[in-house]
Write a protein that holds these residues in place. Structure first.
Motif, PDB file in Angstrom:
ATOM      1  N   LYS A 154     -20.660 -23.894 -72.186  1.00 20.86           N
ATOM      2  CA  LYS A 154     -19.827 -22.690 -72.254  1.00 20.86           C
ATOM      3  C   LYS A 154     -19.885 -22.080 -73.656  1.00 20.86           C
ATOM      4  O   LYS A 154     -19.892 -20.853 -73.809  1.00 20.86           O
ATOM      5  N   ASP A 157     -22.903 -19.992 -73.933  1.00 21.71           N
ATOM      6  CA  ASP A 157     -22.673 -18.688 -73.287  1.00 21.71           C
ATOM      7  C   ASP A 157     -21.911 -17.758 -74.220  1.00 21.71           C
ATOM      8  O   ASP A 157     -22.286 -16.599 -74.397  1.00 21.71           O
ATOM      9  N   ILE A 161     -23.236 -14.205 -75.711  1.00 22.38           N
ATOM     10  CA  ILE A 161     -22.539 -12.942 -75.437  1.00 22.38           C
ATOM     11  C   ILE A 161     -22.179 -12.249 -76.748  1.00 22.38           C
ATOM     12  O   ILE A 161     -22.365 -11.039 -76.908  1.00 22.38           O
ATOM     13  N   ILE A 695     -22.215  -8.244 -70.816  1.00 17.70           N
ATOM     14  CA  ILE A 695     -22.231  -8.677 -69.412  1.00 17.70           C
ATOM     15  C   ILE A 695     -23.643  -9.143 -69.027  1.00 17.70           C
ATOM     16  O   ILE A 695     -23.814 -10.199 -68.411  1.00 17.70           O
ATOM     17  N   ASP A 696     -24.642  -8.358 -69.442  1.00 14.39           N
ATOM     18  CA  ASP A 696     -26.025  -8.751 -69.148  1.00 14.39           C
ATOM     19  C   ASP A 696     -26.346 -10.115 -69.761  1.00 14.39           C
ATOM     20  O   ASP A 696     -26.942 -10.968 -69.119  1.00 14.39           O
ATOM     21  N   PHE A 698     -24.397 -12.469 -70.379  1.00 17.06           N
ATOM     22  CA  PHE A 698     -23.744 -13.540 -69.628  1.00 17.06           C
ATOM     23  C   PHE A 698     -24.450 -13.787 -68.291  1.00 17.06           C
ATOM     24  O   PHE A 698     -24.849 -14.903 -67.974  1.00 17.06           O
ATOM     25  N   LEU A 699     -24.670 -12.706 -67.548  1.00 21.01           N
ATOM     26  CA  LEU A 699     -25.196 -12.865 -66.186  1.00 21.01           C
ATOM     27  C   LEU A 699     -26.665 -13.254 -66.181  1.00 21.01           C
ATOM     28  O   LEU A 699     -27.112 -14.042 -65.353  1.00 21.01           O
ATOM     29  N   LEU A 700     -27.439 -12.677 -67.102  1.00 23.10           N
ATOM     30  CA  LEU A 700     -28.881 -12.930 -67.086  1.00 23.10           C
ATOM     31  C   LEU A 700     -29.255 -14.140 -67.934  1.00 23.10           C
ATOM     32  O   LEU A 700     -30.418 -14.479 -68.054  1.00 23.10           O
ATOM     33  N   GLY A 701     -28.250 -14.754 -68.556  1.00 26.27           N
ATOM     34  CA  GLY A 701     -28.537 -15.956 -69.343  1.00 26.27           C
ATOM     35  C   GLY A 701     -29.471 -15.667 -70.485  1.00 26.27           C
ATOM     36  O   GLY A 701     -30.297 -16.488 -70.852  1.00 26.27           O
TER      37      GLY A 701
END
Lengths: 704, 193
Positions: A154, A157, A161, A695-696, A698-701
Motif C-alpha cells: 500500500k 501505491d 500516486i 487515479i491513473d 493507482f489504477l494502472l499500477g
C-alpha cells in the motif's frame, strides 16, 4: 530558481491558465504538465521511518527501491525522522544538487508536517507548492500494524500516486488579504466577556453580542464558586461593569447574529437587534428626546399588570412583562416581553418624560464588518425529566442543581433560605445525585462527563452544612472527579465537614405522596449492599448540553460540531480555540464542558488567537483558488449559483460574458470545477490533469 | 483446655488466600458470555444501578453487579457455581436502567445456560422442565385456579396446552431436540438417587 521567485503573481496566473488549457486538452500525459515548458519533471522521493511508527510495519528499503523505478523520479532517500533538521536538510540539498522540480515525502498526515516540508522545499529553492505528501503512517502503518506485506504494498501505491501528482505540480503564490481591525464575540457569559475584555484591552474594537437582555450568562446565576467559595456575583459583576464601560467594546444585548458572509479578515455580519420596547439613553437622544431613555428606575415594572416566571430564577420567581432579570444587570435597561405584553400602556404613562418605552418597536438589522470572530455561546442543562426514573417535574422536591443555586442564593427567590418546593419547609436530609444524565450511553442521556458537577455538588453540600444546622448531605457518586488545582483538597474538606458519600448510581426515586418525602435507591457498591434512604429533598446534578441556539449559530459561521453537539476545535490538544474555519475561534463551554477557571483560560486563549490576524494586518490564503480558463468558458453562469461561498460572478470581457473568481472568497472546494460542463474551471493544486494522473497511477499500477 | 469446635479448620478457612490471581480468570468465559447474551458486559463501570433496581437484591445475597464483574474478569467457576445465579427473576429492571446500555439480565441467562452445560442447576428448575414437558406449563393449572377462573367468568382452563393438549407433543419435540428433559431426568436421578 531565482527567476521563479521574482515572478509576479499575475504572470504566474497567466502561465497557469495557458498550461491548464494545454493540460486539459490531453489529460494526464506527462507532456501536459504545466511545468513542461520549463523542463522534464524531476521528482525526489523521501521516505520517513518515523522511528518504528512506520518502519515497524513497512519495509522502507523495498518502498525506496520501488520508488526509484517510477517515471520522473530523479532521487530517492530515506531517513529516521524526516521532519528533523537533518531530515529537512536532505530535502534542501537534493533539490540543489539534482535540480529537482517536485518533492514527495512519504511520512505522516499532511495535517501534521505539510507546513514543515513545504518550508524545506522552499529553503531548497523550489516553490513550496511543489511538494506532495504521501500519508503512510496514519492511513497505513498504524492501521495495518500486523500486515507488513500488505502495508508495504500500500505504501508503494501511495508513493506512486504522490509521484504522479508531484510531476505535474505548479508554482503557486498565496494571496494576502487585509484584515479588518475589528473583532466580534458572540455570547456574553463569562467566556465571552473575558474574550471581549482581552481583545478590547489589546486595542481592538470588539462587538460583544448577547441574545439575552443582560450579560453575565450562567455564572451570574450561581451563588458561590468552588473551591474558593467566592461569591459568584461578587467576582463577576466587576467584569460586567468593565464590559459595560470599556470604550473599545460595543456591547449589544438582546441581539442575535442573523447572517454571516465573507472570510477571515473580512466577515460581513448582519445582526438582528430584537425589539426590546425600551430605548437606551443614547437611542433616545438620537431620536431627539433630551435627557430621556431608560435609567432603570423600575417605575414601569411597578405598574405592569402581567406576571410571568423569571427564567433567570429558573421560573421560581415572578417577573412582569416589562422586566430586568435581577438588580445587577448590565446594561441596566428594561426589556418588554412582547409575547406576554398586553400593550395596556400603563408603563408608557409611568415612564413619563423619559419617553423610554416604545410599544411599537420592531426588530432592526445592522451590518458590521469584522476581521475575526469568537463563539462563546455556552450551555443549557439537559432536560433531566427525560430520565423518568428520577422523577424531576413529577416529584415536587426533586430539583436541578441550577434551581438549587437560585434557592441557596441570597438574591434568589427565597433570599438564600433553602426550602422544599412542596411545602416551604427547610430540608434536613438532602441527596445529591451525581452523573444525572451524564456518562449515559442509553441514548436518552449524554455519553460524556459534564465535568463540573462533582465539584459544585461538593460545594452544595458545604453550603447546606453551613446554612442548616443538623443537615446531612448525601452524595451519590460513581467517581469524584476532582481534577483541578485545590479541588482534591476541597473534596477532603467537605468529607471532613460531614457529607456522606455513597459510591453508587441512583437507580430510581420514589415519592411518598402524603409527606412528599423521597426514597432514593442505590447500591452501596463499596459495602455491596443495596441502600434505600428517605430524603426531604433531592438535587440532580443534571448533565449539560450545547445551548439552544448553538447549532444555528455554528452553521452561520461554518463551524463543525462533534456528535454530541459541542463545537469542534481545529485540534483537541494543539489548537483547542481554533476551528476549521479560518478566523473563527471558540471560547468556553460551547467547545465542551468546562468549569470557570478553564472557561476563562480558554476565553483568553481564543482572544489571543483572534487578535493575531488583526495585529498582523493581513492573512495569507492558501492558493487553492478556482481559475476560469476564459477561452473555454461559455459564460453559462451555472457555476455562479453552485458556489457555496458566493465567490463567483459573471463579468463582461472582450464583448462576452465569462466567469470571474473572487480569490479571497474561494475556498477551493471544487464544486464549480467538478460541475463546469465545458471543463473551463482550473482548480489550482487539485487540477483535473493532476487528479487524473493520480487515479491513473493507482489504477494502472504505474503503467501509462 | 479443650480446643474450640472445628479448630483449626475454621481458622484456616478464615485465613485462606482470597486474593484474585491471574490464573483464576478465563478470558474465554467473558467472550462466550458476550456471544450468548449478545450484550456488552465488558463496558460495565460498576455503578450499581442494576443491583439497586433489582427486586431480588434487598431480600437475598444475589448481586447482579457482582455477576457482571465476574464476567468481566472471566471468573467462570466463581460465577457458575454461585447458587445466587438462580435468584434473578428476569424482570429486566436492570436492563431498563443500565446507563451503559448493557442487558445484565441477558448475561445471567447466558451464565445459566453455561452452568446447565456443566450440570449445575437447582433441582426446582429441572422440575419445572419436567412440568413443562408434561403439561406445557411451568406452573400448571390447579383446582384453586380453576375455581377462581370460573368465578371470573373465564373458562376453567386457559386457551393454552391445557385447553388444547394435542399441542403438548410439539413442545415435547422442541424440548427433546435440546435434550432438556433427558438431562433433567438424569440430573434429578443422580441427585435424588
Amino acid at each position: 530558481m531565482v527567476e521563479k521567485k521574482t515572478k509576479k503573481e499575475t504572470s504566474a496566473k497567466k502561465e497557469t491558465k495557458k498550461a491548464a488549457a494545454a493540460a486539459t486538452s490531453q489529460a494526464a500525459s506527462p507532456a501536459a504538465s504545466p511545468a513542461a515548458p520549463q523542463k522534464q519533471a524531476k521528482v525526489g522521493v523521501f521516505i520517513c521511518h518515523c522511528g518504528t511508527n512506520i518502519a515497524g510495519s513497512i519495509d522502507i528499503k523495498a518502498v525506496q527501491e520501488y520508488a526509484a523505478t517510477l517515471p520522473n523520479v530523479a532521487h530517492v532517500d530515506n531517513y529516521q525522522y524526516q521532519c528533523s533538521t537533518p531530515g529537512q536538510k536532505k530535502i534542501e540539498d537534493a533539490i540543489k544538487e539534482k535540480g529537482l522540480t517536485g518533492i514527495v515525502v512519504a511520512a505522516c498526515s499532511p495535517r501534521l508536517h505539510e507546513p514543515t516540508f513545504r518550508t524545506a522545499t522552499k529553503e531548497g529553492g523550489l516553490n513550496p507548492f511543489r511538494f506532495e505528501m504521501a500519508n503512510i503512517r496514519e492511513q497505513n502503518a498504524w492501521v495495518h500494524m500486523h500486515d507488513r506485506e500488505g502495508a508495504t504494498s500500500k505504501a508503494k501505491d501511495a508513493v506512486r500516486i504522490a509521484v504522479a501528482k508531484a510531476s505535474l505540480l505548479q508554482d503557486l503564490f498565496p494571496k494576502a488579504v487585509k484584515v479588518e481591525k475589528t473583532a466580534m464575540v458572540v455570547g456574553a457569559g463569562v467566556a465571552g466577556m473575558q474574550a471581549a475584555l482581552d481583545l478590547a484591552n489589546a486595542g481592538i474594537k470588539t462587538y460583544l453580542i448577547e441574545k439575552s437582555p443582560t450579560i453575565g450568562g450562567r455564572m451570574s446565576q450561581l451563588d458561590k464558586t468552588f473551591p474558593t467559595l467566592d461569591c459568584s456575583q461578587c467576582i463577576l459583576t466587576p467584569k460586567m461593569v468593565d464590559v459595560g464601560r470599556a470604550p473599545n467594546i460595543n456591547l449589544m444585548t438582546y441581539t442575535e447574529v442573523d447572517s454571516v458572509e465573507g472570510f477571515i479578515g473580512n466577515f460581513d455580519i448582519t445582526l438582528r437587534k430584537k425589539a426590546r420596547g425600551v430605548l437606551t439613553p443614547k437611542e433616545a437622544e438620537a431620536k431627539g428626546i433630551v435627557g430621556g431613555g431608560c435609567n432603570g428606575c423600575g417605575d414601569c415594572e411597578g405598574v405592569c399588570p402581567v406576571v410571568q416566571p423569571n427564567p433567570f430564577e429558573m421560573g421560581m420567581k415572578p417577573r412582569k412583562a416589562i422586566y430586568i432579570y435581577h438588580p445587577q444587570v448590565v446594561p441596566l435597561i428594561y426589556t418588554i416581553d412582547f409575547e406576554s405584553c398586553i400593550k395596556c400602556g400603563l408603563c408608557v404613562t409611568s415612564c413619563g418624560d423619559k419617553k423610554a418605552i416604545d410599544l411599537e418597536m420592531k426588530d432592526e438589522f445592522e451590518k458590521v464588518k469584522v476581521g475575526t470572530a469568537i463563539l462563546a455561546v455556552g450551555f443549557d442543562l439537559f432536560p433531566i425529566e427525560k430520565k423518568e426514573e428520577w422523577g424531576y417535574k413529577k416529584f415536587d422536591n426533586v430539583v436541578t442543581s441550577l434551581e438549587f443555586e437560585r434557592l441557596i442564593c441570597a438574591s434568589g427567590p427565597t433570599g438564600g433560605h433553602l426550602v422544599r418546593p412542596s411545602d416551604g419547609v427547610t430540608p434536613k436530609k438532602v441527596a445529591f445525585v451525581l452523573c444525572a444524565g451524564s456518562r449515559d450511553n442509553t441514548g436518552v442521556g449524554k455519553p460524556y462527563c459534564s465535568r463540573f458537577c462533582c465539584m459544585y455538588s461538593l460545594k452544595h453540600a458545604h453550603q447546606i452544612i453551613e446554612k442548616i444546622p443538623g443537615v446531612i448531605p448525601y452524595i451519590f457518586y460513581m467517581d469524584i472527579r476532582s481534577f483541578g488545582k485545590a479541588y482534591e483538597e476541597f473534596y477532603y474538606r467537605i468529607q471532613d465537614e460531614g457529607a456522606k458519600f455513597i459510591r453508587g448510581r441512583v437507580s430510581h426515586i420514589l415519592e411518598n405522596p402524603e409527606t412528599k418525602n423521597l426514597t432514593v435507591f442505590a447500591d452501596d457498591t463499596l459495602l455491596d449492599r443495596p441502600v434505600q434512604i428517605d430524603f426531604d429533598m433531592v438535587v440532580l446534578a443534571a448533565a449539560v448540553q450545547p445551548s439552544e441556539d448553538t447549532n444555528r449559530t455554528r452553521k452561520l459561521f461554518g463551524v463543525s460540531c462533534s456528535m454530541d453537539g459541542w463545537l469542534l476545535e481545529a485540534h483537541p490538544k494543539l489548537n483547542p480555540c481554533g476551528t476549521t474555519t479560518a478566523g473563527v475561534f471558540l471560547a468556553g463551554v460551547c467547545q465542551g464542558p468546562k468549569d470557570i477557571p478553564d472557561t476563562v483560560a480558554s476565553a483568553e486563549g481564543a482572544a489571543s488567537a483572534a487578535s493575531i490576524p488583526i495585529h498582523k494586518g493581513e492573512v495569507e490564503l492558501e492558493p487553492y483558488f478556482a481559475q476560469c480558463m476564459e477561452e473555454k468558458c461559455a459564460g453559462c453562469g451555472l457555476c455562479v449559483n453552485l458556489c457555496p461561498y458566493t465567490a463567483l460572478a459573471l463579468v463582461e470581457k472582450e464583448g462576452r460574458k465569462v466567469m470571474q473568481v473572487t480569490e479571497a472568497k474561494c475556498k477551493g472546494c471544487g464544486t464549480c470545477g467538478g460541475f463546469c460542463p465545458g471543463g473551463a474551471i482550473w482548480m489550482q493544486h487539485f487540477a483535473t490533469p493532476q487528479i487524473m494522473a493520480q487515479i491513473d497511477a493507482f489504477l494502472l499500477g504505474g503503467e501509462q | 483446655m479443650a480446643k474450640a469446635k472445628g479448630y483449626p479448620e475454621a481458622l484456616e478457612t478464615k485465613l485462606r488466600d482470597r486474593a484474585l490471581h491471574a490464573d483464576d480468570s478465563n478470558p474465554q468465559f467473558t467472550k462466550t458470555v458476550e456471544e450468548i447474551s449478545r450484550t456488552i458486559p465488558h463496558m460495565c463501570f460498576q455503578c450499581g444501578t442494576c443491583t439497586s433496581s433489582c427486586p431480588s437484591a434487598p431480600r437475598s445475597s444475589y448481586r447482579i453487579r457482582k455477576f457482571v464483574r465476574r464476567v468481566v474478569l472471566g471468573l467462570e467457576n466463581e460465577a457458575l457455581t454461585d447458587p445466587d445465579l438462580w435468584l434473578c427473576t428476569t424482570c429486566y429492571s436492570c436492563t431498563d436502567r443500565c446507563p451503559r446500555d448493557i442487558a445484565p439480565t441477558d448475561t445471567i441467562m447466558a451464565m445459566r445456560n453455561l452452568a446447565f452445560k456443566r450440570d449445575i442447576i437447582p433441582i426446582n428448575f429441572l422440575k419445572t422442565v419436567q412440568a413443562i414437558y408434561k403439561s406445557g406449563h411451568g406452573v400448571p393449572n390447579n383446582d384453586v385456579n380453576r375455581a377462581a377462573r370460573v368465578k371470573l367468568g373465564l373458562t376453567a382452563d386457559p386457551p393454552t396446552t391445557h385447553m388444547y393438549p394435542e399441542y403438548i407433543k410439539g413442545i415435547q419435540k422442541i424440548i427433546d431436540h435440546y435434550k432438556l428433559k433427558e438431562n433433567a431426568d438424569r440430573i434429578i436421578k443422580e441427585a435424588e438417587g
